[in-house]
Design a protein around this motif. Structure first.
Motif, PDB file in Angstrom:
ATOM      1  N   THR A  10      18.535  50.240  97.716  1.00 58.14           N
ATOM      2  CA  THR A  10      17.081  50.048  97.765  1.00 58.14           C
ATOM      3  C   THR A  10      16.392  50.806  96.626  1.00 58.14           C
ATOM      4  O   THR A  10      15.244  50.519  96.300  1.00 58.14           O
ATOM      5  N   GLU A  23      15.882  43.866 102.934  1.00 58.95           N
ATOM      6  CA  GLU A  23      14.458  43.698 103.164  1.00 58.95           C
ATOM      7  C   GLU A  23      14.089  44.609 104.322  1.00 58.95           C
ATOM      8  O   GLU A  23      14.672  44.524 105.402  1.00 58.95           O
ATOM      9  N   SER A  25      11.458  46.232 107.095  1.00 59.32           N
ATOM     10  CA  SER A  25      10.236  46.020 107.879  1.00 59.32           C
ATOM     11  C   SER A  25       9.887  47.336 108.573  1.00 59.32           C
ATOM     12  O   SER A  25      10.735  47.930 109.257  1.00 59.32           O
ATOM     13  N   SER A 136      16.137  46.874 108.912  1.00 62.56           N
ATOM     14  CA  SER A 136      16.519  46.244 107.650  1.00 62.56           C
ATOM     15  C   SER A 136      17.324  44.986 107.905  1.00 62.56           C
ATOM     16  O   SER A 136      18.096  44.900 108.862  1.00 62.56           O
ATOM     17  N   SER A 139      18.817  40.851 102.213  1.00 62.76           N
ATOM     18  CA  SER A 139      17.949  40.060 101.349  1.00 62.76           C
ATOM     19  C   SER A 139      18.708  38.858 100.800  1.00 62.76           C
ATOM     20  O   SER A 139      19.844  39.003 100.321  1.00 62.76           O
TER      21      SER A 139
END
Length: 211
Positions: A10, A23, A25, A136, A139
């Motif tokens: 990340t 990704e 949240s 997570s 992605s």
């Protein structure tokens, strides 16, 4: 010219081909910070999750940080660091054991975690509230990555490996460098990784430069 390594993390680094495998949240659950003596932070994402709250609510709470990088991220939002581990959950258990059992800890964690240190200290009678502050998911961007032959790959978490394997195979000709033992355990058994001396991207890059 030597090819840059692929960094699955990340966090980015200018000397790598950065691929963010996750990704994130942020959930922002209701927290009464005044109930706790200290906060436990095990990732930069946990720091970002904490930063979703009013600074005045947690400004007086020192944090036990899993690594130097996490500690620096906390300092960057004007946080006060209680202690810093060496990058592993077991280190945090040892530090927590130094404090009285009635010390109240707030552990801001991901929905899925790689270490069970919190369960260990709770079972030993310590007061740790686990609050899921973020989650997570892999992605889809990782699917489009084109790897060269004999590529060097850096992984900084078990989830980064999991997401890589969702779309790609780890070939034996790849050179694989991981940030620590917990991440190494997430690799397929046929892969023999190089483990960084310290849990940081810089330490991974030093290994590459020494080869």
């Amino acid at each position: 010219m030597k090819s840059k390594p692929y960094l699955f993390s990340t966090s980015s680094h200018r000397d790598t081909i950065h691929v963010n495998p996750l990704e994130i949240s942020f959930l922002q659950p209701l927290i009464t910070f005044s109930q706790y003596d200290y906060i436990i932070l095990t990732s930069k994402q946990a720091v970002i999750a904490l930063n979703q709250y009013d600074y005045d609510d947690f400004k007086d709470k020192k944090a036990l940080c899993i690594s130097k990088a996490t500690a620096q991220s906390f300092r960057d939002i004007k946080g006060k660091v209680l202690a810093v581990g060496a990058g592993y959950g077991d280190d945090l258990s040892e530090i927590i054991n130094l404090y009285p059992k009635d010390t109240k800890w707030l552990y801001l964690r991901a929905k899925k975690v790689a270490s069970d240190f919190a369960k260990v200290v709770i079972n030993n009678g310590y007061s740790v509230d686990e609050v899921i502050a973020y989650e997570s998911n892999c992605s889809p961007n990782i699917q489009t990555v084109k790897l060269i032959e004999e590529a060097t790959l850096i992984f900084t978490s078990p989830s980064s490996i999991k997401c890589f394997l969702k779309y790609h195979k780890l070939k034996e000709e790849y050179r694989v460098i991981v940030i620590g033992q917990t991440t190494a355990k997430a690799l397929p058994s046929h892969i023999n990784p190089i483990i960084a001396n310290e849990p940081s991207i810089e330490s991974c890059l030093k290994i590459i430069n020494s080869l």
